[in-house]
Design an enzyme around this catalytic site. Sequence first.
Site, PDB file in Angstrom:
ATOM      1  N   HIS A   1       0.816  -1.220   0.000  1.00 19.22           N
ATOM      2  CA  HIS A   1       0.000   0.000   0.000  1.00 19.22           C
ATOM      3  C   HIS A   1       0.843   1.259   0.000  1.00 19.22           C
ATOM      4  CE1 HIS A   1      -3.347  -2.670   1.104  1.00 19.22           C
ATOM      5  NE2 HIS A   1      -4.142  -1.678   0.737  1.00 19.22           N
TER       6      HIS A   1
ATOM      7  N   LYS B   1      -1.112   5.041   4.656  1.00 23.43           N
ATOM      8  CA  LYS B   1      -2.089   4.150   5.299  1.00 23.43           C
ATOM      9  C   LYS B   1      -1.720   3.969   6.770  1.00 23.43           C
ATOM     10  CE  LYS B   1      -4.249  -0.406   4.714  1.00 23.43           C
ATOM     11  NZ  LYS B   1      -5.579   0.139   5.029  1.00 23.43           N
TER      12      LYS B   1
HETATM   13  N1  LIG Z   1     -13.235  -0.803   1.758  1.00 26.15           N
HETATM   14  C1  LIG Z   1     -12.492  -0.298   0.768  1.00 26.15           C
HETATM   15  O1  LIG Z   1     -12.674  -0.621  -0.409  1.00 26.15           O
HETATM   16  C2  LIG Z   1     -11.422   0.686   1.100  1.00 26.15           C
HETATM   17  C3  LIG Z   1     -11.207   1.000   2.411  1.00 26.15           C
HETATM   18  N2  LIG Z   1     -10.305   1.948   2.732  1.00 26.15           N
HETATM   19  C4  LIG Z   1     -10.267   2.303   4.138  1.00 26.15           C
HETATM   20  O2  LIG Z   1     -11.003   3.496   4.303  1.00 26.15           O
HETATM   21  C5  LIG Z   1     -10.462   4.254   5.385  1.00 26.15           C
HETATM   22  C6  LIG Z   1     -10.141   5.660   4.917  1.00 26.15           C
HETATM   23  O3  LIG Z   1      -9.080   5.605   3.968  1.00 26.15           O
HETATM   24  P1  LIG Z   1      -8.562   6.930   3.263  1.00 26.15           P
HETATM   25  O4  LIG Z   1      -9.697   7.631   2.585  1.00 26.15           O
HETATM   26  O5  LIG Z   1      -7.380   6.528   2.471  1.00 26.15           O
HETATM   27  O6  LIG Z   1      -8.102   7.782   4.541  1.00 26.15           O
HETATM   28  P2  LIG Z   1      -8.015   9.371   4.690  1.00 26.15           P
HETATM   29  O7  LIG Z   1      -7.180   9.612   5.907  1.00 26.15           O
HETATM   30  O8  LIG Z   1      -7.615   9.986   3.400  1.00 26.15           O
HETATM   31  O9  LIG Z   1      -9.534   9.795   4.971  1.00 26.15           O
HETATM   32  C7  LIG Z   1     -10.189   9.679   6.206  1.00 26.15           C
HETATM   33  C8  LIG Z   1     -10.983  10.959   6.416  1.00 26.15           C
HETATM   34  O10 LIG Z   1     -11.804  10.802   7.553  1.00 26.15           O
HETATM   35  C9  LIG Z   1     -11.638  11.967   8.365  1.00 26.15           C
HETATM   36  N3  LIG Z   1     -12.032  11.680   9.731  1.00 26.15           N
HETATM   37  C10 LIG Z   1     -11.270  11.271  10.780  1.00 26.15           C
HETATM   38  N4  LIG Z   1     -12.037  11.112  11.867  1.00 26.15           N
HETATM   39  C11 LIG Z   1     -13.305  11.440  11.520  1.00 26.15           C
HETATM   40  C12 LIG Z   1     -14.536  11.496  12.209  1.00 26.15           C
HETATM   41  N5  LIG Z   1     -14.624  11.173  13.513  1.00 26.15           N
HETATM   42  N6  LIG Z   1     -15.644  11.875  11.548  1.00 26.15           N
HETATM   43  C13 LIG Z   1     -15.580  12.207  10.254  1.00 26.15           C
HETATM   44  N7  LIG Z   1     -14.427  12.193   9.532  1.00 26.15           N
HETATM   45  C14 LIG Z   1     -13.300  11.797  10.159  1.00 26.15           C
HETATM   46  C15 LIG Z   1     -10.178  12.321   8.195  1.00 26.15           C
HETATM   47  O11 LIG Z   1      -9.905  13.646   8.616  1.00 26.15           O
HETATM   48  P3  LIG Z   1      -8.394  13.993   9.113  1.00 26.15           P
HETATM   49  O12 LIG Z   1      -7.480  13.579   8.005  1.00 26.15           O
HETATM   50  O13 LIG Z   1      -8.437  15.478   9.333  1.00 26.15           O
HETATM   51  O14 LIG Z   1      -8.174  13.195  10.359  1.00 26.15           O
HETATM   52  C16 LIG Z   1     -10.059  12.161   6.682  1.00 26.15           C
HETATM   53  O15 LIG Z   1     -10.527  13.290   5.981  1.00 26.15           O
HETATM   54  C17 LIG Z   1      -9.260   3.449   5.890  1.00 26.15           C
HETATM   55  O16 LIG Z   1      -9.678   2.643   6.974  1.00 26.15           O
HETATM   56  C18 LIG Z   1      -8.892   2.583   4.700  1.00 26.15           C
HETATM   57  O17 LIG Z   1      -8.241   1.409   5.073  1.00 26.15           O
HETATM   58  C19 LIG Z   1      -9.559   2.591   1.793  1.00 26.15           C
HETATM   59  C20 LIG Z   1      -9.713   2.284   0.487  1.00 26.15           C
HETATM   60  C21 LIG Z   1     -10.655   1.302   0.025  1.00 26.15           C
HETATM   61  O1  LIG Z   2      -6.063   2.251   3.119  1.00 27.71           O
HETATM   62  C1  LIG Z   2      -6.216   1.875   1.929  1.00 27.71           C
HETATM   63  O2  LIG Z   2      -5.774   2.491   0.968  1.00 27.71           O
HETATM   64  C2  LIG Z   2      -6.984   0.641   1.687  1.00 27.71           C
HETATM   65  N1  LIG Z   2      -7.577   0.064   2.687  1.00 27.71           N
HETATM   66  C3  LIG Z   2      -8.390  -1.101   2.639  1.00 27.71           C
HETATM   67  C4  LIG Z   2      -7.764  -2.209   3.455  1.00 27.71           C
HETATM   68  O3  LIG Z   2      -7.151  -1.944   4.501  1.00 27.71           O
HETATM   69  O4  LIG Z   2      -7.898  -3.368   3.072  1.00 27.71           O
HETATM   70  C5  LIG Z   2      -8.755  -1.504   1.234  1.00 27.71           C
HETATM   71  C6  LIG Z   2      -7.666  -1.284   0.224  1.00 27.71           C
HETATM   72  O5  LIG Z   2      -6.657  -2.202   0.453  1.00 27.71           O
HETATM   73  C7  LIG Z   2      -7.145   0.141   0.299  1.00 27.71           C
END
Ligand SMILES: NC(=O)C1=CN([C@@H]2O[C@H](COP(=O)(O)OP(=O)(O)OC[C@H]3O[C@@H](n4cnc5c(N)ncnc54)[C@H](OP(=O)(O)O)[C@@H]3O)[C@@H](O)[C@H]2O)C=CC1
Ligand SMILES: O=C(O)C1=N[C@H](C(=O)O)C[C@H](O)C1
EC number: 1.17.1.8
Length: 242
Positions: free
Chosen positions: A128, A132
């Site tokens: 990744h 992350k």
């Molecule tokens: N299921 C799937 O297909 C995928 C899952 N993921 C998962 O999704 C999650 C997010 O990933 P990603 O978008 O890369 O992370 P980011 O850090 O880019 O985004 C998370 C966002 O949530 C905000 N945030 C934090 N706490 C809160 C809260 N209490 N309420 C509302 N917003 C909040 C953060 O703000 P701030 O940065 O200011 O803290 C940030 O803007 C991870 O757990 C990742 O593993 C990612 C990709 C695909």
């Molecule tokens: O944080 C990410 O980027 C991603 N998170 C998810 C995970 O932890 O499996 C999904 C994907 O791998 C991207």
Amino acid sequence: MAVIGAAGRMGSEVCRAVEAAADLDLVGRFDVGDELGDLAGAEVAVDFTVPDATLGNVLHAVERGVHVVVGTTGWSDERLDTVRRALDERPGTGVLIAPNFAIGAVLTMKFAAEAARFYESVEVIELHHPDKVDAPSGTAVRTAELIADARRDAGVPAGPDATATSLAGARGADVDGVPVHAVRLRGLVAHEEVLLGSVGETLTLRHDSYDRVSFMPGVLIGVRAVGERPGLTVGLEHVLDL
Ligand SMILES: NC(=O)C1=CN([C@@H]2O[C@H](COP(=O)(O)OP(=O)(O)OC[C@H]3O[C@@H](n4cnc5c(N)ncnc54)[C@H](OP(=O)(O)O)[C@@H]3O)[C@@H](O)[C@H]2O)C=CC1
Ligand SMILES: O=C(O)C1=N[C@H](C(=O)O)C[C@H](O)C1
């Protein structure tokens, strides 16, 4: 539709995907520090936040009868049970939690579970972007659990491993008996390899998400389906009938 974590890498991509979908309306964007309130009147909320925040967001939505699609990782059995109990109080409300919404990643998990009983050895490598915050990825943990279940059901013993001494971490994390290795590298987005081996052959299953748009078809399938699936669904494979 409302998006929680709307300013994040995934949340902003979800906002773009929803705005481009003719049958969906984006009525609310929430990020850290915002009061969720009535979630702007949304019927469905999507959560891509952080492991520490997601349970609270889901409970907030469920208590208001708002369906939720969750991509945030870091769910334990205990936290899932808390969601189930909240849903018992709100029959008719649906929550879909999926560690990965990319169709290819869901298929990789399925194929890995199918293959797992035929090989002596199996290991998972996830790769990744370095921003992350959790390791190993939720997808890799789920993949390893599915592999372990399949091997248990088939009576396959643990993979051979003569390692007698090693540096801490060299053999990865042990997830249900399956070694899982995590790579963090600038330039990557989200990637997973499942390596299976027996004497004289190996099988490598690999999925690559090069761009976060790869998750959007799955997220939109989840958003459209969640209202028709009361209770808790864990994994997009159930929605895809895999
Ligand atoms: N299921 C799937 O297909 C995928 C899952 N993921 C998962 O999704 C999650 C997010 O990933 P990603 O978008 O890369 O992370 P980011 O850090 O880019 O985004 C998370 C966002 O949530 C905000 N945030 C934090 N706490 C809160 C809260 N209490 N309420 C509302 N917003 C909040 C953060 O703000 P701030 O940065 O200011 O803290 C940030 O803007 C991870 O757990 C990742 O593993 C990612 C990709 C695909
Ligand atoms: O944080 C990410 O980027 C991603 N998170 C998810 C995970 O932890 O499996 C999904 C994907 O791998 C991207």
